[in-house]
Write an enzyme that holds these catalytic residues in place. Structure first.
Site, mmCIF file in Angstrom:
data_model
loop_
_atom_site.group_PDB
_atom_site.id
_atom_site.type_symbol
_atom_site.label_atom_id
_atom_site.label_comp_id
_atom_site.label_asym_id
_atom_site.label_seq_id
_atom_site.Cartn_x
_atom_site.Cartn_y
_atom_site.Cartn_z
ATOM 1 N N SER A 15 51.446 -28.679 -0.202
ATOM 2 C CA SER A 15 50.617 -27.543 0.203
ATOM 3 C C SER A 15 49.491 -27.218 -0.767
ATOM 4 O O SER A 15 48.567 -26.480 -0.414
ATOM 5 C CB SER A 15 51.497 -26.299 0.392
ATOM 6 N N TYR A 155 62.369 -28.788 -17.615
ATOM 7 C CA TYR A 155 61.329 -29.565 -16.924
ATOM 8 C C TYR A 155 61.253 -30.984 -17.480
ATOM 9 O O TYR A 155 61.182 -31.960 -16.730
ATOM 10 C CB TYR A 155 59.986 -28.845 -17.079
ATOM 11 N N LYS A 159 62.039 -34.405 -15.380
ATOM 12 C CA LYS A 159 61.005 -35.413 -15.189
ATOM 13 C C LYS A 159 61.364 -36.734 -15.867
ATOM 14 O O LYS A 159 61.021 -37.812 -15.371
ATOM 15 C CB LYS A 159 59.664 -34.889 -15.701
#
Length: 248
Positions: A15, A155, A159
């Site tokens: 989006s 994070y 990742k």
């Protein structure tokens, strides 16, 4: 070169930011694209951009952290397009904080979306790609997965896990002509970085040999390449798109 005509792609986190740039680039290269994200209104806007440019897309409201929503979203895509050639795992969130103070909920939420969510999507894509004996899976990781970053233990772990997942699935499915690669963006100019103070941006840019932030289009171009037939002999690879910030 790099034509994706007759290919079907599904992109999560489609989006805004890198996800939006990616679906626009894939559509421009000829792919039909399923746009998946949590914000239906923003998805509709991106779908309208694709339609205005003469492309074909399907917008699917989907939270990758929810296994049932993932199943439903992939089902909708297959019912619409009949096949799946390209999966781009881009959906991610951040809940930053120093490790010693990180709340278990913040750890779990980031791992659930950024890593488990990618695996849930891969599990839905693999049966179709295996039947086709072809496919491209592209996972969007980060430069911090390779070099670390203070205040982002959750994070970075997610990742970095995505890089390991990339290599594991690449090994398992190479015999089916399914390639699995990751892209590790560096500092990219997005709505998130737009809000940073000028001196902070300058300090960050000073760490980049090319002297500037990247753009979401820089990352999208790398996705198109890895999704193309020209990248058929590349698998288990991490493509750095970071302006030289981290060199291996």
């Amino acid at each position: 070169m790099f034509s994706l005509k007759d290919k079907v792609a599904l992109v999560t986190g489609a989006s805004q930011g890198i996800g939006r740039a990616t679906v626009l680039a894939l559509a421009a290269a000829g792919a039909r694209v399923t746009l998946a994200a949590r914000n239906a209104e923003k998805l509709a806007g991106v779908a309208a951009e694709i339609a205005a440019a003469g492309g074909e897309s399907l917008a699917v409201t989907m939270d990758v952290a929810d296994a049932e929503q993932v199943k439903a979203g992939f089902k909708q895509s297959l019912e619409q397009f009949g096949r799946l050639d390209i999966l781009v795992n881009n959906a991610a969130l951040t809940r930053d904080g120093l490790a010693v103070r990180m709340k278990p909920d913040d750890w779990d939420a980031v791992l659930r979306t950024n890593l488990t969510g990618a695996m849930l999507c891969i599990q839905q894509a693999l049966p179709t790609m295996t039947r086709q004996r072809s496919g491209r899976i592209i996972n969007i990781t980060s430069v911090v997965a390779e070099m670390g970053n203070a205040g982002q233990a959750n994070y970075v772990a997610a990742k970095a896990g995505l890089i390991g997942l990339t290599k594991a699935i690449a090994t398992e499915y190479a015999s089916r002509s399914i390639t699995v690669n990751a892209i590790a963006p560096g500092f990219i100019a997005t709505a998130m970085t737009d809000g940073l103070a000028r001196n902070v941006k300058d300090q960050m840019a000073a760490r980049i040999p090319l002297g500037r932030f990247g753009t979401d289009s820089d990352v999208a171009a790398a996705v198109v390449f890895l999704a193309s037939d020209e990248a058929a002999y590349i698998t288990g690879h991490v493509l750095d798109v970071n302006g030289g910030m981290y060199m291996r």
